[in-house]
Design an enzyme around this catalytic site. Structure first.
Site, PDB file in Angstrom:
ATOM      1  N   SER A  97       0.836  -1.205   0.000  1.00  0.00           N
ATOM      2  CA  SER A  97       0.000   0.000   0.000  1.00  0.00           C
ATOM      3  C   SER A  97       0.870   1.254   0.000  1.00  0.00           C
ATOM      4  O   SER A  97       1.977   1.258   0.557  1.00  0.00           O
ATOM      5  CB  SER A  97      -0.843  -0.031   1.271  1.00  0.00           C
ATOM      6  OG  SER A  97      -1.450   1.208   1.495  1.00  0.00           O
ATOM      7  N   TYR A 138      -1.675  -0.898  10.820  1.00  0.00           N
ATOM      8  CA  TYR A 138      -1.965  -1.541   9.528  1.00  0.00           C
ATOM      9  C   TYR A 138      -0.806  -1.306   8.547  1.00  0.00           C
ATOM     10  O   TYR A 138      -0.292  -2.246   7.934  1.00  0.00           O
ATOM     11  CB  TYR A 138      -3.278  -0.993   8.936  1.00  0.00           C
ATOM     12  CG  TYR A 138      -3.401  -1.274   7.459  1.00  0.00           C
ATOM     13  CD1 TYR A 138      -3.631  -2.570   6.998  1.00  0.00           C
ATOM     14  CD2 TYR A 138      -3.252  -0.253   6.504  1.00  0.00           C
ATOM     15  CE1 TYR A 138      -3.719  -2.842   5.635  1.00  0.00           C
ATOM     16  CE2 TYR A 138      -3.337  -0.517   5.145  1.00  0.00           C
ATOM     17  CZ  TYR A 138      -3.570  -1.815   4.717  1.00  0.00           C
ATOM     18  OH  TYR A 138      -3.632  -2.081   3.366  1.00  0.00           O
ATOM     19  N   LYS A 173       2.250  -3.879   6.636  1.00  0.00           N
ATOM     20  CA  LYS A 173       2.636  -3.940   5.217  1.00  0.00           C
ATOM     21  C   LYS A 173       4.152  -3.754   5.088  1.00  0.00           C
ATOM     22  O   LYS A 173       4.819  -4.456   4.332  1.00  0.00           O
ATOM     23  CB  LYS A 173       1.909  -2.871   4.402  1.00  0.00           C
ATOM     24  CG  LYS A 173       0.422  -3.098   4.265  1.00  0.00           C
ATOM     25  CD  LYS A 173       0.115  -4.322   3.413  1.00  0.00           C
ATOM     26  CE  LYS A 173      -1.364  -4.611   3.287  1.00  0.00           C
ATOM     27  NZ  LYS A 173      -1.660  -5.938   2.745  1.00  0.00           N
TER      28      LYS A 173
HETATM   29  P1  NAD Z   1     -10.879  -6.963   1.357  1.00  0.00           P
HETATM   30  O1  NAD Z   1     -11.015  -6.952   2.827  1.00  0.00           O
HETATM   31  O2  NAD Z   1     -12.066  -6.689   0.521  1.00  0.00           O
HETATM   32  O3  NAD Z   1     -10.266  -8.375   0.884  1.00  0.00           O
HETATM   33  C1  NAD Z   1      -9.361  -9.106   1.670  1.00  0.00           C
HETATM   34  C2  NAD Z   1      -9.892 -10.527   1.743  1.00  0.00           C
HETATM   35  O4  NAD Z   1      -8.978 -11.315   2.524  1.00  0.00           O
HETATM   36  C3  NAD Z   1     -11.253 -10.626   2.407  1.00  0.00           C
HETATM   37  O5  NAD Z   1     -12.131 -11.352   1.572  1.00  0.00           O
HETATM   38  C4  NAD Z   1     -10.991 -11.381   3.713  1.00  0.00           C
HETATM   39  O6  NAD Z   1     -12.078 -12.218   4.079  1.00  0.00           O
HETATM   40  C5  NAD Z   1      -9.732 -12.150   3.385  1.00  0.00           C
HETATM   41  N1  NAD Z   1      -8.881 -12.432   4.537  1.00  0.00           N
HETATM   42  C6  NAD Z   1      -8.450 -11.564   5.479  1.00  0.00           C
HETATM   43  N2  NAD Z   1      -7.647 -12.187   6.356  1.00  0.00           N
HETATM   44  C7  NAD Z   1      -7.559 -13.487   5.961  1.00  0.00           C
HETATM   45  C8  NAD Z   1      -6.872 -14.626   6.445  1.00  0.00           C
HETATM   46  N3  NAD Z   1      -6.124 -14.572   7.549  1.00  0.00           N
HETATM   47  N4  NAD Z   1      -6.996 -15.788   5.782  1.00  0.00           N
HETATM   48  C9  NAD Z   1      -7.760 -15.866   4.672  1.00  0.00           C
HETATM   49  N5  NAD Z   1      -8.449 -14.826   4.169  1.00  0.00           N
HETATM   50  C10 NAD Z   1      -8.348 -13.646   4.803  1.00  0.00           C
HETATM   51  O7  NAD Z   1      -9.692  -5.958   0.993  1.00  0.00           O
HETATM   52  P2  NAD Z   1      -9.234  -5.422  -0.419  1.00  0.00           P
HETATM   53  O8  NAD Z   1      -9.598  -3.995  -0.505  1.00  0.00           O
HETATM   54  O9  NAD Z   1      -9.652  -6.341  -1.485  1.00  0.00           O
HETATM   55  O10 NAD Z   1      -7.663  -5.486  -0.229  1.00  0.00           O
HETATM   56  C11 NAD Z   1      -6.895  -6.573  -0.675  1.00  0.00           C
HETATM   57  C12 NAD Z   1      -5.452  -6.363  -0.237  1.00  0.00           C
HETATM   58  O11 NAD Z   1      -4.978  -5.138  -0.761  1.00  0.00           O
HETATM   59  C13 NAD Z   1      -5.277  -6.266   1.274  1.00  0.00           C
HETATM   60  O12 NAD Z   1      -4.079  -6.926   1.627  1.00  0.00           O
HETATM   61  C14 NAD Z   1      -5.168  -4.777   1.522  1.00  0.00           C
HETATM   62  O13 NAD Z   1      -4.419  -4.490   2.673  1.00  0.00           O
HETATM   63  C15 NAD Z   1      -4.459  -4.320   0.268  1.00  0.00           C
HETATM   64  N6  NAD Z   1      -4.710  -2.904  -0.073  1.00  0.00           N
HETATM   65  C16 NAD Z   1      -6.002  -2.468  -0.213  1.00  0.00           C
HETATM   66  C17 NAD Z   1      -6.239  -1.125  -0.516  1.00  0.00           C
HETATM   67  C18 NAD Z   1      -7.644  -0.589  -0.650  1.00  0.00           C
HETATM   68  O14 NAD Z   1      -7.815   0.623  -0.581  1.00  0.00           O
HETATM   69  N7  NAD Z   1      -8.659  -1.424  -0.843  1.00  0.00           N
HETATM   70  C19 NAD Z   1      -5.160  -0.258  -0.691  1.00  0.00           C
HETATM   71  C20 NAD Z   1      -3.866  -0.747  -0.547  1.00  0.00           C
HETATM   72  C21 NAD Z   1      -3.660  -2.082  -0.238  1.00  0.00           C
HETATM   73  C1  WQD Z   2      -9.395   9.793   0.728  1.00  0.00           C
HETATM   74  C2  WQD Z   2      -9.626  11.274   0.982  1.00  0.00           C
HETATM   75  C3  WQD Z   2      -9.872  11.837   3.310  1.00  0.00           C
HETATM   76  C4  WQD Z   2     -13.600   9.613   3.889  1.00  0.00           C
HETATM   77  C5  WQD Z   2      -6.774   4.867   2.978  1.00  0.00           C
HETATM   78  C6  WQD Z   2      -5.817   4.094   3.840  1.00  0.00           C
HETATM   79  C7  WQD Z   2      -4.696   3.542   3.017  1.00  0.00           C
HETATM   80  C8  WQD Z   2      -5.201   2.753   1.804  1.00  0.00           C
HETATM   81  C9  WQD Z   2      -6.260   3.479   1.060  1.00  0.00           C
HETATM   82  C10 WQD Z   2      -5.113   0.399   2.289  1.00  0.00           C
HETATM   83  C11 WQD Z   2      -8.851  11.826   2.169  1.00  0.00           C
HETATM   84  C12 WQD Z   2     -11.160  12.104   2.566  1.00  0.00           C
HETATM   85  C13 WQD Z   2     -12.463  10.175   3.371  1.00  0.00           C
HETATM   86  C14 WQD Z   2     -14.689  10.458   4.257  1.00  0.00           C
HETATM   87  C15 WQD Z   2     -13.416  12.353   3.519  1.00  0.00           C
HETATM   88  N1  WQD Z   2      -5.789   1.495   2.177  1.00  0.00           N
HETATM   89  N2  WQD Z   2     -12.368  11.527   3.175  1.00  0.00           N
HETATM   90  N3  WQD Z   2     -14.547  11.805   4.044  1.00  0.00           N
HETATM   91  O1  WQD Z   2      -6.929   7.994   3.536  1.00  0.00           O
HETATM   92  O2  WQD Z   2      -5.940   8.103   1.219  1.00  0.00           O
HETATM   93  O3  WQD Z   2      -6.114   5.952   2.367  1.00  0.00           O
HETATM   94  O4  WQD Z   2      -7.251   3.975   1.959  1.00  0.00           O
HETATM   95  O5  WQD Z   2      -3.938   0.215   2.181  1.00  0.00           O
HETATM   96  O6  WQD Z   2      -3.952   2.752   3.868  1.00  0.00           O
HETATM   97  O7  WQD Z   2      -5.300   4.961   4.841  1.00  0.00           O
HETATM   98  O8  WQD Z   2      -8.183   7.039   1.555  1.00  0.00           O
HETATM   99  O9  WQD Z   2     -10.551   6.957   0.911  1.00  0.00           O
HETATM  100  O10 WQD Z   2      -9.962   7.059   3.365  1.00  0.00           O
HETATM  101  O11 WQD Z   2      -9.612   9.075   1.936  1.00  0.00           O
HETATM  102  O12 WQD Z   2     -13.351  13.575   3.351  1.00  0.00           O
HETATM  103  O13 WQD Z   2     -15.730   9.999   4.755  1.00  0.00           O
HETATM  104  O14 WQD Z   2     -11.017  11.464   1.313  1.00  0.00           O
HETATM  105  O15 WQD Z   2      -9.640  12.831   4.263  1.00  0.00           O
HETATM  106  O16 WQD Z   2      -8.484  13.137   1.840  1.00  0.00           O
HETATM  107  P1  WQD Z   2      -6.753   7.384   2.241  1.00  0.00           P
HETATM  108  P2  WQD Z   2      -9.648   7.459   1.971  1.00  0.00           P
END
Ligand code: NAD
Ligand code: WQD
Length: 345
Positions: free
Chosen positions: A123, A147, A151
Site C-alpha cells: 500500500s 496496519y 505492510k
Molecule cells: P478486502 O477486505 O475486501 O479483501 C481481503 C480478503 O482477505 C477478504 O475477503 C478477507 O475475508 C480475506 N482475509 C483476510 N484475512 C484473511 C486470512 N487470515 N486468511 C484468509 N483470508 C483472509 O480488501 P481489499 O480492498 O480487497 O484489499 C486486498 C489487499 O490489498 C489487502 O491486503 C489490503 O491491505 C491491500 N490494499 C487495499 C487497498 C484498498 O484501498 N482497498 C489499498 C492498498 C492495499
Molecule cells: C481519501 C480522501 C480523506 C472519507 C486509505 C488508507 C490507506 C489505503 C487506502 C489500504 C482523504 C477524505 C475520506 C470520508 C473524507 N488502504 N475523506 N470523508 O486515507 O488516502 O487511504 O485507503 O492500504 O492505507 O489509509 O483514503 O478513501 O480514506 O480518503 O473527506 O468519509 O477522502 O480525508 O483526503 P486514504 P480514503
C-alpha cells in the site's frame, strides 16, 4: 494454477475475473472475515469458468498444506489481510498477528512445495508522509499506523526471504487509492459497517443508506482546501497484477512497483465527478481534518510503466460510473444475496 488468497474480497475478486478471462486456472482461499461467498458465485457467473474455493484461514497451516497438496500451484497472488487503519489502531496485536503470521504461514508452505512466485498487495501507506511528490518507489518509508506497519514489515520479511533464497520471484505492489468496480456491476466493494474510505461512503450516501458525507477538512494547502489522492480503477489495478505475474515469469528477484495513475484529485473533485456520473447530488458537510490524514498523495507510476509495460487507462468519470453501477445494482452490497455453494473446508 494461480492461488488467490483473499479472492472473495474487493480487489481479489476482480483479480480472479481478470485471471480467468486471460486463460489462467485459479484456486481461491478466503476466510470470509471480510469477503463474501456471493462474490465467488458471481466470479463464476461472470466468467463462465469453474474453480475451487476454500473457506480457509491463512492462520491454519494444515488447511494451507492441503490446498498446496491438491493443486499444482505455480504462483500466488496474496491479497488476504485485514485493512482497516482505525481497527488496526484499536487492535494492533490482532493486526500484527493476522497479517504477519498469515503471510509467514503462506511463505513457509510455498517454500515447502517449491512455489516461489509471489505477488503481494502492499500500500502507498508504507510511505512516510511528505511534501515531495509524486511519490516514487525510492521515497522514504515510514508507516504511521499498525496496519501500514504490517505492510512495511511484510515487505521487509519478503526481502529477507529473497536474500536467503534467490530462487524466489516477488513483486511487491503498492496500491494508491483503488475505487470503482467491474463494468458489469456484478462485483464491487462491499465494506462491512460504516465505510472508512471516501468512494464507498459517497456511493452509500447516493443510494440513501447514509444521510450525508463528511468532508474531512477544507484547510489543506491544496487548490480547494480538501485532500488530494491518486484514485485508480480496480480493473486497471488488477491488470497491473497480471503484468507483474508475466514479469516474474522472466525475472528472478524482488521488485517493488507503485500502482497508481500519477494524477491526484481532491475530495470535492471526486464528489463532482460522481455527481456527473450518477446524476445524484451528494449532500456533504465539512468537518475537522481526520487524524493521520495528509494533504496530497499521488504516485509516480513510471517504474511500472517501463518495467511492467502497464499503465492505468480509466479516468475519474469511468471510475465513478462503475462504482455507481455496482452500488445502484446492489444497494446492500452482497447481503441478501448470500450464495449457497459447495464450500471445501
Ligand atoms: P478486502 O477486505 O475486501 O479483501 C481481503 C480478503 O482477505 C477478504 O475477503 C478477507 O475475508 C480475506 N482475509 C483476510 N484475512 C484473511 C486470512 N487470515 N486468511 C484468509 N483470508 C483472509 O480488501 P481489499 O480492498 O480487497 O484489499 C486486498 C489487499 O490489498 C489487502 O491486503 C489490503 O491491505 C491491500 N490494499 C487495499 C487497498 C484498498 O484501498 N482497498 C489499498 C492498498 C492495499
Ligand atoms: C481519501 C480522501 C480523506 C472519507 C486509505 C488508507 C490507506 C489505503 C487506502 C489500504 C482523504 C477524505 C475520506 C470520508 C473524507 N488502504 N475523506 N470523508 O486515507 O488516502 O487511504 O485507503 O492500504 O492505507 O489509509 O483514503 O478513501 O480514506 O480518503 O473527506 O468519509 O477522502 O480525508 O483526503 P486514504 P480514503
Amino acid at each position: 494454477m494461480i492461488l488467490i488468497t483473499g479472492g472473495a474480497g474487493y480487489i481479489g475478486s476482480h483479480a480472479a475475473v481478470e485471471l480467468l478471462e486471460n486463460g489462467y486456472d485459479i484456486v481461491i482461499l478466503d476466510s470470509l472475515v471480510n469477503g463474501s461467498l456471493e462474490a465467488i458465485l458471481r466470479i463464476k457467473e461472470l466468467t463462465g469458468k469453474e474453480f475451487e474455493f476454500y473457506h480457509a484461514d491463512l492462520m491454519d497451516i494444515e488447511q494451507l498444506e492441503n490446498i498446496f497438496r491438491r493443486h499444482d500451484i505455480k504462483a500466488v497472488m496474496h491479497f488476504a489481510g485485514l485493512k482497516s487503519v482505525n481497527e488496526s489502531v484499536s487492535t494492533p496485536l490482532h493486526y500484527y498477528e493476522k497479517n504477519i503470521s498469515g503471510t509467514l504461514n503462506l511463505c513457509k508452505i510455498m517454500s515447502q512445495f517449491n512455489v516461489r512466485e509471489l505477488v503481494f498487495s502492499s500500500s502507498a501507506t508504507v510511505y512516510q508522509p511528505s511534501d515531495n511528490r509524486p511519490v516514487d518507489e525510492d521515497s522514504p518509508l515510514g508507516a504511521t499506523n499498525p496496519y501500514g506497519r504490517t505492510k512495511l514489515m511484510i515487505e521487509e520479511i519478503l526481502h529477507d526471504l529473497y536474500k536467503s533464497d534467490p530462487f524466489w520471484k516477488i513483486a511487491i505492489l503498492r496500491y494508491f487509492n483503488p475505487i470503482g468496480a467491474h463494468i458489469s456491476g456484478r462485483i464491487g466493494e462491499d465494506p462491512t459497517g460504516s465505510p472508512n474510505n471516501l468512494m464507498p461512503y459517497i456511493t452509500q450516501v447516493a443510494i440513501g443508506r447514509r444521510p450525508l458525507l463528511q468532508v474531512f477538512g477544507e484547510d489543506y494547502d491544496t487548490p480547494d482546501g480538501t485532500g488530494i489522492r491518486d484514485y485508480i480503477h480496480v480493473t486497471d489495478l488488477v491488470k497491473g497484477h497480471l503484468k507483474a505475474l508475466e514479469y516474474l515469469a522472466g525475472h528472478s528477484g524482488i521488485e517493488t512497483f507503485n500502482l497508481g495513475t500519477g494524477k491526484g484529485y481532491s475530495v470535492l473533485e471526486l464528489i463532482k465527478a460522481f455527481t456527473l456520473a450518477s446524476a445524484v447530488n451528494i449532500p456533504y458537510q465539512v468537518v475537522d481534518r481526520r487524524d493521520g490524514d495528509i494533504a496530497v498523495c499521488y504516485a509516480s507510476p513510471e517504474k511500472a510503466k517501463k518495467r511492467l509495460l502497464w499503465k492505468a487507462e480509466k479516468n475519474l468519470l469511468e471510475m465513478c460510473e462503475d462504482a455507481w453501477r455496482w452500488q445502484s445494482m446492489n444497494p446492500h452490497g452482497y447481503s441478501g444475496n448470500e450464495a449457497e455453494i459447495e464450500i471445501i473446508a
